[in-house]
Design an enzyme around this catalytic site. Structure first.
Site, PDB file in Angstrom:
ATOM      1  N   HIS A  77       0.193  -1.003  -0.615  1.00  0.00           N
ATOM      2  CA  HIS A  77       0.532   0.081  -0.200  1.00  0.00           C
ATOM      3  C   HIS A  77       0.797   0.997   0.232  1.00  0.00           C
ATOM      4  O   HIS A  77       0.371   2.577   0.871  1.00  0.00           O
ATOM      5  CB  HIS A  77      -1.005  -0.333   1.142  1.00  0.00           C
ATOM      6  CG  HIS A  77      -2.040  -1.122   0.959  1.00  0.00           C
ATOM      7  ND1 HIS A  77      -2.807  -1.533   2.077  1.00  0.00           N
ATOM      8  CD2 HIS A  77      -2.810  -2.073   0.048  1.00  0.00           C
ATOM      9  CE1 HIS A  77      -3.636  -2.657   1.946  1.00  0.00           C
ATOM     10  NE2 HIS A  77      -3.883  -2.461   0.587  1.00  0.00           N
ATOM     11  N   HIS A  85      -7.503  -0.469   3.411  1.00  0.00           N
ATOM     12  CA  HIS A  85      -7.343  -0.705   1.445  1.00  0.00           C
ATOM     13  C   HIS A  85      -7.153   0.594   0.890  1.00  0.00           C
ATOM     14  O   HIS A  85      -8.443   0.973   0.664  1.00  0.00           O
ATOM     15  CB  HIS A  85      -7.367  -1.710   0.581  1.00  0.00           C
ATOM     16  CG  HIS A  85      -7.410  -2.974   1.685  1.00  0.00           C
ATOM     17  ND1 HIS A  85      -6.487  -4.047   1.530  1.00  0.00           N
ATOM     18  CD2 HIS A  85      -7.794  -3.847   2.902  1.00  0.00           C
ATOM     19  CE1 HIS A  85      -6.681  -4.783   2.538  1.00  0.00           C
ATOM     20  NE2 HIS A  85      -7.731  -4.372   3.086  1.00  0.00           N
TER      21      HIS A  85
HETATM   22  C1  LIG Z   1      -0.431  -7.276  -5.294  1.00  0.00           C
HETATM   23  C2  LIG Z   1      -0.634  -6.088  -4.546  1.00  0.00           C
HETATM   24  C3  LIG Z   1      -2.310  -6.054  -3.568  1.00  0.00           C
HETATM   25  C4  LIG Z   1      -2.735  -5.174  -3.207  1.00  0.00           C
HETATM   26  N1  LIG Z   1      -4.175  -5.603  -2.264  1.00  0.00           N
HETATM   27  C5  LIG Z   1      -5.097  -4.444  -2.162  1.00  0.00           C
HETATM   28  C6  LIG Z   1      -6.548  -3.882  -2.217  1.00  0.00           C
HETATM   29  O1  LIG Z   1      -7.067  -5.544  -2.097  1.00  0.00           O
HETATM   30  N2  LIG Z   1      -7.269  -3.328  -1.726  1.00  0.00           N
HETATM   31  C7  LIG Z   1      -6.353  -1.998  -2.468  1.00  0.00           C
HETATM   32  O2  LIG Z   1      -7.687  -1.322  -2.094  1.00  0.00           O
HETATM   33  N3  LIG Z   1      -5.281  -1.837  -3.137  1.00  0.00           N
HETATM   34  C8  LIG Z   1      -4.358  -2.784  -2.827  1.00  0.00           C
HETATM   35  N4  LIG Z   1      -3.162  -2.403  -3.313  1.00  0.00           N
HETATM   36  C9  LIG Z   1      -2.845  -1.364  -3.511  1.00  0.00           C
HETATM   37  C10 LIG Z   1      -3.255  -0.302  -4.430  1.00  0.00           C
HETATM   38  O3  LIG Z   1      -3.610  -1.167  -5.442  1.00  0.00           O
HETATM   39  C11 LIG Z   1      -2.563   0.752  -4.410  1.00  0.00           C
HETATM   40  O4  LIG Z   1      -2.735   1.768  -4.022  1.00  0.00           O
HETATM   41  C12 LIG Z   1      -3.548   1.087  -5.809  1.00  0.00           C
HETATM   42  O5  LIG Z   1      -3.005   0.866  -7.219  1.00  0.00           O
HETATM   43  C13 LIG Z   1      -2.077   2.706  -6.520  1.00  0.00           C
HETATM   44  O6  LIG Z   1      -2.411   3.568  -7.547  1.00  0.00           O
HETATM   45  P1  LIG Z   1      -1.296   4.497  -7.758  1.00  0.00           P
HETATM   46  O7  LIG Z   1      -2.459   4.580  -9.836  1.00  0.00           O
HETATM   47  O8  LIG Z   1      -0.966   5.544  -6.878  1.00  0.00           O
HETATM   48  O9  LIG Z   1      -0.766   3.403  -8.887  1.00  0.00           O
HETATM   49  P2  LIG Z   1      -0.480   2.364  -9.697  1.00  0.00           P
HETATM   50  O10 LIG Z   1      -2.344   1.453  -9.752  1.00  0.00           O
HETATM   51  O11 LIG Z   1       0.262   0.917  -9.456  1.00  0.00           O
HETATM   52  O12 LIG Z   1      -0.271   2.499 -10.908  1.00  0.00           O
HETATM   53  C14 LIG Z   1       0.904   2.981 -11.895  1.00  0.00           C
HETATM   54  C15 LIG Z   1       1.055   2.627 -12.950  1.00  0.00           C
HETATM   55  O13 LIG Z   1       2.481   3.498 -13.476  1.00  0.00           O
HETATM   56  C16 LIG Z   1       3.017   2.423 -14.162  1.00  0.00           C
HETATM   57  N5  LIG Z   1       4.380   3.084 -14.425  1.00  0.00           N
HETATM   58  C17 LIG Z   1       5.214   3.314 -13.672  1.00  0.00           C
HETATM   59  N6  LIG Z   1       6.653   3.769 -13.670  1.00  0.00           N
HETATM   60  C18 LIG Z   1       6.305   4.072 -14.760  1.00  0.00           C
HETATM   61  C19 LIG Z   1       7.066   4.748 -16.011  1.00  0.00           C
HETATM   62  N7  LIG Z   1       8.247   4.868 -15.998  1.00  0.00           N
HETATM   63  N8  LIG Z   1       6.932   5.092 -17.446  1.00  0.00           N
HETATM   64  C20 LIG Z   1       5.561   4.473 -17.745  1.00  0.00           C
HETATM   65  N9  LIG Z   1       4.651   3.580 -16.581  1.00  0.00           N
HETATM   66  C21 LIG Z   1       5.515   3.773 -15.193  1.00  0.00           C
HETATM   67  C22 LIG Z   1       2.716   1.181 -13.924  1.00  0.00           C
HETATM   68  O14 LIG Z   1       3.217   0.221 -14.574  1.00  0.00           O
HETATM   69  C23 LIG Z   1       1.635   1.413 -13.328  1.00  0.00           C
HETATM   70  O15 LIG Z   1       0.793   0.785 -14.211  1.00  0.00           O
HETATM   71  C24 LIG Z   1      -2.728  -3.938  -3.192  1.00  0.00           C
HETATM   72  C25 LIG Z   1      -1.191  -3.288  -4.231  1.00  0.00           C
HETATM   73  C26 LIG Z   1      -0.492  -4.488  -4.873  1.00  0.00           C
HETATM   74  C27 LIG Z   1       0.230  -4.329  -5.807  1.00  0.00           C
END
Ligand SMILES: Cc1cc2nc3c(=O)[nH]c(=O)nc-3n(C[C@H](O)[C@H](O)[C@H](O)COP(=O)(O)OP(=O)(O)OC[C@H]3O[C@@H](n4cnc5c(N)ncnc54)[C@H](O)[C@@H]3O)c2cc1C
Ligand SMILES: *[C@@H]1O[C@H](CO)[C@@H](O)[C@H](O)[C@H]1NC(C)=O
Ligand SMILES: *[C@@H]1O[C@H](CO)[C@@H](O)[C@H](O)[C@H]1NC(C)=O
Ligand SMILES: *[C@@H]1O[C@H](CO)[C@@H](O)[C@H](O)[C@H]1NC(C)=O
Ligand SMILES: *[C@@H]1O[C@H](CO)[C@@H](O)[C@H](O)[C@H]1NC(C)=O
Ligand SMILES: *[C@@H]1O[C@H](CO)[C@@H](O)[C@H](O)[C@H]1NC(C)=O
Ligand SMILES: *[C@@H]1O[C@H](CO)[C@@H](O)[C@H](O)[C@H]1NC(C)=O
Ligand SMILES: CC(=O)N[C@H]1CO[C@H](CO)[C@@H](O)[C@@H]1O
Length: 586
Positions: free
Chosen positions: A520, A564
């Protein structure tokens, strides 16, 4: 943790007929856009989707990973644990963790359209009203409060019936849900009758921390209740399946570029222009080619709490000395970048059981049958997220520690209840503990000037006394829960890893030797009030002192959600999209 038998093919089919979705860097000819969104994860997909509702905006979304289409491991809810260490995972690891005597912890992040929302465990919790009201307080922007953010939960959500067709009256509160939003949310699609029933019997018997709650998403995240998941119709609902449907990606002004990694932002060559101060994005395809894409209105970083600061460090943002040590020329002094990395530690506590439901993942005959059923009707055990029941509890009110969380409606620990989730031999039941009110703060840094090297991830788990105390309290409560009369004839004894750990010292040794992460990560580019001398972004998510650059993802949370975080990421992104539209259409 369990692993899938080898019979599964990773992909069912390769998406075709996608209009504005480009599989490779050189498939996209256009170079100039109004907005360039970096990272097609939870937040990035929302921002790009919403901005492209304005027909005049040319929007580019760049994602490092491949398409989510036809990826069975992502679609099938029960395979959530099995998608790690595949091409859809960045495969990071933490630095050696001090409390774990130097143990290194695997650190999954989604590397696929949909990002971590396409590989996560799908537990849907909004957090508590205290989480959001604290954000409003510490940023000086009431727009982040629970009441003002509530409409965005409804805008994001499309609550749907579970696929087993049961009557779910009494399993959730219909008055607080959204029914025509984007992300599908559902209560469990498949009951584990013997197990689920006993969870609620134990809750009724024990009360206190375990009291039944009708709906844990009403602003008070406490007690025992049915888990809600970001899945609908028996399949995962990720930001890609919900915000980037074929209908949406067919928009002529939305361009989704896959398999392309952004390495740096570059300063505008024309400093007198009205455009963004950093208007160019350097991107590398899977091969060795690179391109520059330009934004005339804004660059929006949505690469996540690990990816966004990583890109900024390599672009010269951060603390000058740290950048120089890594061989990077400092351009923008931003000492808070990468500081305050916060995450929830995770700990599996197993209890040996008998008479449990059979585990489909441990028996290839059962698995084949279940997969057949899922493919035919999206029902059965594979239609379910890996947990049906959650408990949210707090340290005792007479604890020697001050409340580590945002207020009385927020939990300190969580028990994710499931069958056969932990490391001990089957059959067993598991309380997967998450410490959701961490006060430990880690760092995200870099140790090389090569943007293709992994960043250095140190969540500094359990480095404060209250976090350790919350860990002990959670283990003791897991024992109390599975020690209830309701489990007679089902739970036999505690699993061998934690059994006999009674004193604080013994519990600490069990925790230190076994904890993992709940994945997270947050707060590496935190919001602070406008004009504050700390923090990375203002409450409108603009990077402090820089024109035309916003960060929209989990990194901006001033404090981690005590729950979460995905739902919070969705509403952050929905609000951000509204703010950006407002800035450029009025
Ligand atoms: C295994 C796992 C289980 C989880 N379980 C839960 C759950 O049950 N419930 C819940 O609420 N949350 C859960 N989470 C957390 C939740 O999924 C994240 O907090 C949320 O997805 C974060 O969103 P974000 O947009 O910040 O990042 P992300 O969803 O991680 O998106 C970031 C994106 O940017 C892309 N990226 C990164 N660097 C680059 C780059 N240099 N160039 C181009 N693209 C790039 C990545 O590939 C990714 O697609 C979990 C996370 C994981 C990994
Ligand atoms: C993660 O590790 C797996 C297994 O080693 C590998 O197949 C996959 O390509 C890796 N992911 C990335 C994004 O490199
Ligand atoms: C579901 O159960 C509730 C209460 O038990 C009842 O009022 C309702 O009519 C039922 N709904 C259906 C569709 O059967
Ligand atoms: C949420 O519901 C519970 C009962 O299940 C109740 O005690 C609590 O006060 C409610 N919280 C809010 C903020 O309405
Ligand atoms: C970390 O967050 C705290 C608030 O929790 C804040 O006071 C502090 O300034 C932050 N540290 C940095 C380096 O930004
Ligand atoms: C797997 O399940 C099938 C069907 O229930 C059963 O016949 C078989 O004995 C099980 N195999 C093992 C190894 O438990
Ligand atoms: C840099 O950090 C990475 C990731 O933590 C690590 O694997 C590598 O050994 C480190 N390199 C140096 C030179 O410290
Ligand atoms: C995979 C790929 O694009 N490889 C290219 C790398 O660059 C060399 C030289 O320019 C090309 O010949 C390769 O095709």
């Amino acid at each position: 943790m369990r692993t899938l038998p080898g019979l599964l093919i990773l992909t069912t089919f390769i998406g075709s007929g996608l209009c504005a979705v480009y599989q490779q860097l050189n498939d996209l000819k256009q170079e100039h856009f109004d907005f360039v969104v970096v990272g097609g994860g939870a937040a990035g997909a929302v921002v790009a989707s919403r901005l492209s509702e304005v027909k005049d905006f040319q929007v580019l979304l760049i994602e490092a990973g491949p398409s989510n289409e036809g990826v069975l491991l992502s679609e099938v809810p029960f395979f959530a644990f099995d998608i790690q260490n595949t091409p859809y995972d960045w495969n990071f690891t933490t630095t050696p963790q001090k409390f774990a005597d130097g143990r290194v912890i695997p650190y999954a992040r989604g590397h696929i359209l949909g990002g971590s929302s396409a590989i996560n465990l799908m537990v849907y919790t909004r957090g508590s009203l205290d989480d959001f009201n604290r954000w409003a307080r510490v940023t000086g922007d009431s727009g982040w409060s629970w009441d003002e953010m509530f409409p965005y939960f409804l805008k994001n959500e499309r609550f749907v019936q579970p696929t087993d067709g049961r009557n779910i009256t009494g399993d959730f509160d219909p008055s607080i849900h959204g029914y025509d939003g984007m992300t599908q949310i559902s209560v469990p699609n498949h009951l584990q009758k013997l197990f689920d029933m006993r969870c609620f019997e134990a809750a009724d018997e024990l009360r206190g921390n375990f009291e039944f709650t009708l709906d844990m998403n009403n602003g008070t995240l406490l007690g025992t209740g049915w888990a809600q998941g970001t899945n609908g119709g028996g399949s995962r609902s990720s930001s890609a399946t919900s915000y980037l449907t074929r209908e949406i990606t067919r928009r002529k002004n939305l361009h989704v570029l896959l398999n392309t990694r952004v390495t740096r932002l570059r300063r505008s060559e024309d400093s007198s222009s009205n455009g963004p101060e950093f208007d160019s994005v350097e991107a590398f395809g899977d091969g060795n080619g690179s391109r520059i894409f330009q934004a005339s209105k804004e660059v929006i970083l949505s690469a996540g709490a690990i990816g966004s600061p990583h890109i900024l460090f390599h672009s010269g943002f951060g603390e000058a000395q740290e950048l120089q040590a890594a061989g990077i020329t400092p351009l923008v002094d931003l000492p808070s970048l990468g500081k305050n990395l916060t995450d929830h530690p995770f700990l599996l506590v197993d209890f040996m059981a008998e008479n449990t439901e059979p585990n489909v993942l441990a028996n290839s005959t059962l698995l084949e049958d279940a997969l057949e059923e899922w493919k035919n009707s999206k029902t059965g055990p594979l239609a379910d997220i890996p947990t049906n029941n959650l408990v949210w509890g707090r340290l005792p009110s007479d604890s020697a520690f001050d409340d580590p969380g945002p207020g009385p409606n927020a939990p300190h620990w969580e028990l994710i209840l499931a069958l056969n989730l932990g490391p001990t031999p089957e059959p067993h039941v598991t309380a997967a503990i998450s410490i959701v009110s961490p006060t430990s703060r880690g760092t995200l840094t870099i140790n090389s000037s090569d943007p293709f090297d992994s960043p250095v991830i140190d969540p500094a788990f359990f480095t404060t006394a209250v976090d350790v105390e919350a860990g002990r309290d959670a283990v003791r409560n897991a024992r109390k829960f599975f020690g209830a009369k309701a489990w007679e004839g089902y739970v036999v004894s505690e699993g061998p890893l934690s059994k006999g750990a009674e004193s604080d010292e013994e519990l600490d040794a069990f925790i230190a030797g076994n904890f993992l992460t709940t994945w997270h990560s947050s707060s590496t580019a935190m919001m602070s009030p406008k004009g504050a001398d700390y923090g990375v972004v203002d409450p409108d998510l603009k990077v402090k002192g820089i024109k035309g650059l916003r960060i929209v993802d989990a990194s901006i949370m001033p404090y981690i959600i005590n729950g979460h975080p995905l739902a919070a990421v969705y509403v952050i992104a929905e609000r951000a999209a509204d703010m950006i539209k407002q800035d450029w259409t009025s």
